[in-house]
Each structure stands twice: as C-alpha cells, then as structure tokens.
Motif scaffolding. Structure first.
Motif, PDB file in Angstrom:
ATOM      1  N   PHE A  65       0.819  -1.208   0.000  1.00  0.00           N
ATOM      2  CA  PHE A  65       0.000   0.000   0.000  1.00  0.00           C
ATOM      3  C   PHE A  65       0.860   1.267   0.000  1.00  0.00           C
ATOM      4  CE2 PHE A  65      -2.347  -3.387   1.991  1.00  0.00           C
ATOM      5  CZ  PHE A  65      -3.628  -3.262   1.495  1.00  0.00           C
ATOM      6  N   PHE A  93       1.356  -3.425  10.802  1.00  0.00           N
ATOM      7  CA  PHE A  93       0.613  -3.474  12.068  1.00  0.00           C
ATOM      8  C   PHE A  93       1.509  -2.914  13.172  1.00  0.00           C
ATOM      9  CE2 PHE A  93      -0.973  -7.397   9.753  1.00  0.00           C
ATOM     10  CZ  PHE A  93      -2.012  -6.711   9.151  1.00  0.00           C
ATOM     11  N   VAL A 114      -2.948 -18.071   8.385  1.00  0.00           N
ATOM     12  CA  VAL A 114      -3.676 -18.367   7.147  1.00  0.00           C
ATOM     13  C   VAL A 114      -3.101 -19.623   6.481  1.00  0.00           C
ATOM     14  CG1 VAL A 114      -4.381 -17.493   4.905  1.00  0.00           C
ATOM     15  CG2 VAL A 114      -4.218 -15.927   6.845  1.00  0.00           C
ATOM     16  N   GLU A 164      -7.616  -3.166   5.688  1.00  0.00           N
ATOM     17  CA  GLU A 164      -7.303  -3.570   4.312  1.00  0.00           C
ATOM     18  C   GLU A 164      -6.058  -4.434   4.268  1.00  0.00           C
ATOM     19  OE1 GLU A 164      -7.119   0.040   2.117  1.00  0.00           O
ATOM     20  OE2 GLU A 164      -9.299   0.161   1.892  1.00  0.00           O
ATOM     21  N   ALA A 165      -5.029  -4.047   5.054  1.00  0.00           N
ATOM     22  CA  ALA A 165      -3.798  -4.839   5.053  1.00  0.00           C
ATOM     23  C   ALA A 165      -4.092  -6.249   5.564  1.00  0.00           C
ATOM     24  CB  ALA A 165      -2.748  -4.163   5.919  1.00  0.00           C
ATOM     25  N   ALA A 166      -4.915  -6.347   6.605  1.00  0.00           N
ATOM     26  CA  ALA A 166      -5.225  -7.665   7.157  1.00  0.00           C
ATOM     27  C   ALA A 166      -6.017  -8.501   6.153  1.00  0.00           C
ATOM     28  CB  ALA A 166      -6.025  -7.510   8.455  1.00  0.00           C
ATOM     29  N   MET A 167      -6.980  -7.866   5.487  1.00  0.00           N
ATOM     30  CA  MET A 167      -7.782  -8.604   4.498  1.00  0.00           C
ATOM     31  C   MET A 167      -6.917  -9.021   3.318  1.00  0.00           C
ATOM     32  SD  MET A 167     -11.542  -6.860   4.351  1.00  0.00           S
ATOM     33  CE  MET A 167     -11.089  -5.164   4.188  1.00  0.00           C
ATOM     34  N   ALA A 168      -6.034  -8.114   2.876  1.00  0.00           N
ATOM     35  CA  ALA A 168      -5.197  -8.429   1.720  1.00  0.00           C
ATOM     36  C   ALA A 168      -4.280  -9.617   2.008  1.00  0.00           C
ATOM     37  CB  ALA A 168      -4.371  -7.207   1.322  1.00  0.00           C
ATOM     38  N   LEU A 169      -3.945  -9.813   3.294  1.00  0.00           N
ATOM     39  CA  LEU A 169      -3.099 -10.955   3.651  1.00  0.00           C
ATOM     40  C   LEU A 169      -3.906 -12.246   3.743  1.00  0.00           C
ATOM     41  CD1 LEU A 169      -0.801  -9.354   6.351  1.00  0.00           C
ATOM     42  CD2 LEU A 169      -0.070 -10.334   4.180  1.00  0.00           C
ATOM     43  N   LEU A 196      -6.436 -12.785   5.970  1.00  0.00           N
ATOM     44  CA  LEU A 196      -7.006 -13.058   7.289  1.00  0.00           C
ATOM     45  C   LEU A 196      -8.525 -12.922   7.207  1.00  0.00           C
ATOM     46  CD1 LEU A 196      -4.506 -10.941   9.421  1.00  0.00           C
ATOM     47  CD2 LEU A 196      -4.636 -13.419   9.413  1.00  0.00           C
TER      48      LEU A 196
END
Lengths: 258, 374
Positions: A97, A103, A119, B270-275, B277
C-alpha cells in the motif's frame, strides 16, 4: 455472473483477466468497461492522472473493492461474493500500500509471520525462517525485532513488501508504493521491486515513477477518467504515445520530473 | 563587500545548556516562585499542609484508640480515631454472616484468586496463558464449589444470603470486570457489524442500558429476571445484582471499545484482508489488540466506576463491604460519633486503595505498551 470461467485449469489461465469490468461509487462511474489480460510473469505498470481509477482497478483484484459488472478472474478463480473464493484469491495475491499499513503493535518479524502462521497454518519456526530470509532479501534483517514506528519510511515499505512475500504469492499488487516516501528513500524501494521483477514475479504496479516503468514494465497501461486509454510497450509508450490524452499526460509529468 | 553565498569552514561544536536552565533549583524557580502571585500560592499551600497534616496523623495514630472491647473508651476520647471498632468488627466486615466455621473456605478462594490475579497482571510472568486458563475456567468452578458448598465433598451449603463484607465486594467486582469486558467488546463489534440485525440489537442494548440509571438496572435485574426464566432455577439473590452490574458495565465498556475501533484507520483492515485473514482472525490479531490498547484509560475508568457501583448492590438486599460497615456501626455496643467517622474513613481507604491501585497499574501497562511504538 457466470461461473464458467471459475474452474479453468489454473496452469493454463492467465494470471488475471478483466472482462468488461464496470464499477460505480454510488452514481459515480469509476471503472468503465475494463478489458485487460495479465500474463504469468508479466509486469504491468498502470499510470494516469489522480482520480483516473488506477488504484480502484488493482483493489478489485483482491476484492478490497467489488465490481458491479463484468468478470475478474484471478489465477483461474472468478471473483464473486463467495467468501471462499475471495479468501482463495487473497492467499495468492500480495498487496503493498501507499501508506505501508504495517501493524504497529507487532514487530516487523511478527508482521511478516502473522499471515503464514494463521492463514497458511505454517509452524512458527518455519514462518520465522521464511520471514528472516525475506527480510534479508529486502535488506532489513537487522530491523526484524523493531516495531514499525521505529524505522524509516523506506524500511517500513520494504518490510511491507517482505510481509506480502511471506505468503509466497503468485501475483503482487503495488498501489503507489513510493508516493508517501521521502525522496531519498524512493530508490531503495524501487530497487527491491526491480529485484522482484527480475525473479519473474507477476506484478501490477500503480506508480508515477516513469523511470521504473521504462526499466521494468513489459507493458504500460494509461488510464484516464475510469477507462483504459492506451496500452503499450514502455519504449513505444514513452517515445511514441498514440492517444492525445497520453501525450498530454506525459508532457505534463515529464515536464515536472525533468 | 558581503557575498550572498556561504561555505562553512569549521563545524559548530556541541555545548551543554546554560546553567540554571535545568536542575531542581531551576525547576522550583520556574514553577513555584515565578511571580509574586505564584510565590504566595506556594507558601499558602505549604502552610496549609503543615497545619493540617500533623492533626490528621495524630487523629489516626497517637490519639487513636487501638484496643477496646466496647465503645466506652472511644466515647471518652473523641479527638482520635476508634480503630478498636474496626479491629473488633474485622471478621464481620470481611465475611458478613458467613458461618464462622466455614470462613476458611473464603480465605482459600481469596488467596488463590489473589495469586492468579498477580500472575496475570505481572506482564513478564512465565506461562501467562496457563494462568489465564486457570483464572477464567478452573478458578470460577473451584470458587463456586468452595464458597457455596457441596455436600458430596463434605462442604455444607452456605446460602448466598449469608455472604457479605469485603469478600462480596471483591467477588462482585471481579465477576463484573471479567464478564463485562468481553461482553462490551462483542457489543462494540456488533455495533459495527455489516449484519443489520446484529447491529440493531447491539445499538438497542447499549442505548437502553446507558439511558437508565444503574439503580433501575439493579431493580430490574432483581425483580424482572426471575420472571424470564423457569421457576425451577430462579436466579439466586446474589446472582441477580451480579447480572445487573455486568449488563450495566458492558454497555459503557462497549462505547469505550467502539471509540478505539473507530480510531483505527481503514488501512489496518485492508492490510489484514489483503493478507487473507478472515474476519475473526483480523479482529482478534490485528484490530482488537490495537483498539483495546488505545482505550486502556477509559476501560480502567469503567473498572473503577464498576468497583464503586458494587456499593449499590446493597439496595437489592446483598451485603457488600459498605453495607457490612453500616450494620457494624449500628451495633449499640459500639455507638459513638468517632466510631462512625472511623468506620467510613476506613471504608474510604479500602475503596481508594483498590481504585488507585487499578489506576497505577493501567498507567504502568500503558507505559510498557507505548515503549517501542513511536
């Protein structure tokens, strides 16, 4: 939406295929009849004025945005409302991005291992090894145990690239990865991306870095007003742009940058 | 002829700051005696403390009555505290009417609880997951069996009507805290859910509970709860105010947590979804750790409020510490003006100690969490 495309043999399918994709924000028509096929190992650079829909387009690839008409097939999987398919696609598509989005409550190493562990169900030790290998590759191994807030912007962005790579994605999306960096840090990020391109990663890069486009892209896509205006090989694109809007755009940005 | 250009020939050397811009003396001059007005205020405050503090200390120590079998001595020496009263009533203040022969059970529960809480609050303690498991799963079962009793194990049943004192206050506070935070988190997440039914239910619950006074909730829990469940398991008299306090506190907790959730940028989602999760992992691993850290002061503020609110459960018949103190003060053997004052001062010290402890602990956790993050 037809699901006939969904179960194409993945090895034969192109990396990504947009067919007649339209998207609206409310009544604002932000993507208009997008048709584009990205081959495996291909590097695409998307450029265009701000508000032209380039970020929206790549955010449709991993369903951070949904399209309303047409089809998007990623690695043989058609994107629909089906959560399983979305998850499947997101596992194979990494994204970097503009504002890094690391995080902040996790160290850089933990940022990298989070998704592989939760995941991919990778044992922690394997995930750590993989992450350290990739952090070494983006040359921030010595920062692994720091928090994102403790390192420079360029290092954060390289950590974000390593984080995406830890999922061993087949496709990488870059959404203006150097736009919020201080000028002296742009090169280190672009060098990392160039290295990735040389290893054959399928990449779609939204960027204003025309030098990068010239050097790395297989094809340059120019968007304006939500539509694709011109697609061309970089040399032709920069030396002999065909469309009037491309010429105007290039004259504007190249004037500023040179 | 001055030139417009400039080229440095020697580097500027680093110097230490000028004298009197740092140090205790400089601080005092800048903050305590910077003007005539501030000098007057400083001297006035020091004089006031110097006048009052010795009297308070003398009242609480040298002039106080430390041992007596009844209130007579305290009635004669009215210029000192009557600690003899607190000492004489100490067992009642701790246990209420819990049978004397069974009070060891409360001691055991309190000791184990204290040990587990210290284990959990000590950030660098080993095996905190095990500690959490023991505290949240094994301990409540053990506590219930020990406190309420089990004829199979030879422990006589002690009805909750007999429970009282400090032990009930602590029990209420711990149960309230342990249940209201998770419930509040769920309500906060529910309020931001994409599912309209979940969102509506959360909004209605939170807004309703926040819209009525705590006492109303307590009376409702006490009088309405029995109507909603089958008669065979009418909620226990102590369970009802516990449910009330959990419901009340959860609504406020939900709003604190929601504030934390809202202050996170959408880039984190967004970063979490893109990974890749999914929602629950994204929430548990990325969103909540950040959101809860941001709102620690507010959450602890709610905990402190909850601890104070435990004094209200006496309104529906439970005997908390303050109610036990009220009962003790009414004892005619110990009637007297200083006895009442001493009792309430002691209660004040008790509540202050716990609340101040919570506030200091949260400040400590904030400092640890802030370390390393900008």
């Amino acid at each position: 939406m037809s699901s006939a495309l969904a179960d194409v043999d993945q090895a034969d399918a192109p990396a990504i295929r947009f067919t007649g994709v339209h998207k609206w924000y409310g009544s604002f028509h932000v993507l208009r009849n997008i048709n584009l096929t990205v081959g495996r190992g291909e590097r695409i650079v998307i450029c265009g004025p701000s508000g032209s829909g380039k970020s929206t387009l790549i955010r449709c690839v991993n369903r951070l945005e949904e399209h309303q008409r047409g089809s998007i097939v990623v690695d043989g999987v058609e994107l629909t409302d089906d959560v399983k398919r979305i998850d499947e696609v997101r596992r194979e598509v990494g994204m970097v991005f503009q504002s890094f989005n690391l995080f902040p409550h996790l160290t850089i190493l933990e940022n990298c291992t989070l998704a592989p562990i939760w995941v991919r169900k990778m044992p922690r030790r394997h995930a750590d090894e993989l992450a350290m290998k990739l952090l070494a590759r983006v040359r921030i191994l010595d920062q692994a145990h720091k928090y994102p807030g403790q390192v420079s912007g360029g290092q954060q962005q390289r950590a974000a690239i390593a984080r995406a790579l830890c999922m061993t994605p087949k496709i990488m999306l870059f959404d203006e990865p150097t736009s919020s960096l201080d000028p002296e840090m742009v090169k280190e990020v672009l060098d990392t991306m160039t290295g990735l391109a040389q290893e054959g990663m399928t990449m779609i890069v939204v960027t204003h870095e025309m030098g990068f486009a010239r050097q790395v892209a297989d094809r340059v896509v120019f968007m304006d007003g939500g539509e694709i205006v011109e697609i061309n090989a970089p040399l032709r694109f920069f030396e002999h742009p065909q469309h009037e809007r491309t010429k105007l755009f290039l004259s504007q940005i190249l004037h500023i940058r040179h | 002829m001055a030139s417009l250009g400039y080229i440095r020939e020697a580097p500027e050397l680093e110097e230490s700051p000028p004298a009197l811009s740092s140090g205790a003396l400089a601080w005092a001059r800048a903050n305590l005696f910077s003007s005539i007005g501030s000098t007057v205020v400083t001297i006035g405050c020091v004089a006031l403390v110097a006048y009052l503090l010795p009297q308070v200390v003398a009242w609480a120590t040298t002039r106080a009555i430390w041992s007596a079998s009844n209130g007579a001595a305290c009635r004669q020496h009215q210029d000192g505290a009557c600690w003899a009263f607190v000492i004489a009533k100490w067992d009642y203040l701790r246990f209420g009417s819990y049978p004397i022969a069974e009070r060891w059970r409360v001691d055991v529960v309190e000791a184990i609880g204290a040990a587990l809480i210290i284990w959990l609050l000590w950030i660098h303690a080993p095996r905190r997951v095990l500690g959490a498991l023991l505290f949240f799963v094994a301990y409540p079962i053990l506590a219930l069996i020990l406190l309420h009793g089990s004829p199979w194990l030879g422990l006589p049943i002690v009805d909750t009507q007999l429970w009282g004192g400090i032990f009930v206050s602590l029990l209420t506070a711990v149960v309230g805290i342990v249940f209201s935070l998770p419930l509040g988190v769920l309500l906060a997440l529910g309020r931001r859910s994409r599912l309209p039914a979940v969102r509506a239910a959360s909004v209605v619950f939170v807004e309703f509970v926040r819209g009525v006074p705590f006492i109303t909730i307590l009376f409702m829990a006490n009088n309405l709860l029995p109507l909603f469940v089958p008669e065979t398991w009418t909620p226990d008299r102590l369970l009802r105010p516990l449910a009330g306090i959990i419901i009340f506190s959860a609504a406020y907790m939900a709003e604190e947590v929601r504030g934390g959730l809202q202050s996170l940028g959408k880039g984190q989602y967004e970063a979490a979804m893109a990974l890749g999760l999914n929602y629950s992992r994204m929430t548990a691993l990325v969103i909540l750790p950040q959101a809860l850290t941001l709102v620690i002061p507010g959450i602890v503020n709610n905990f402190i409020g909850l601890f104070m609110d435990t004094t209200l459960i006496s309104l529906v018949g439970a005997t908390d510490f303050l109610e036990a103190m009220n009962n003790a003060i009414k004892d005619p053997v110990w009637a007297g003006p200083t006895i009442m004052v001493t009792g309430y001062v002691f209660a004040g010290i008790f509540y202050f100690t716990f609340c101040f402890g919570m506030a200091r602990y949260s400040a400590h956790v904030e400092r640890i969490l802030a370390k390393g993050r900008k």
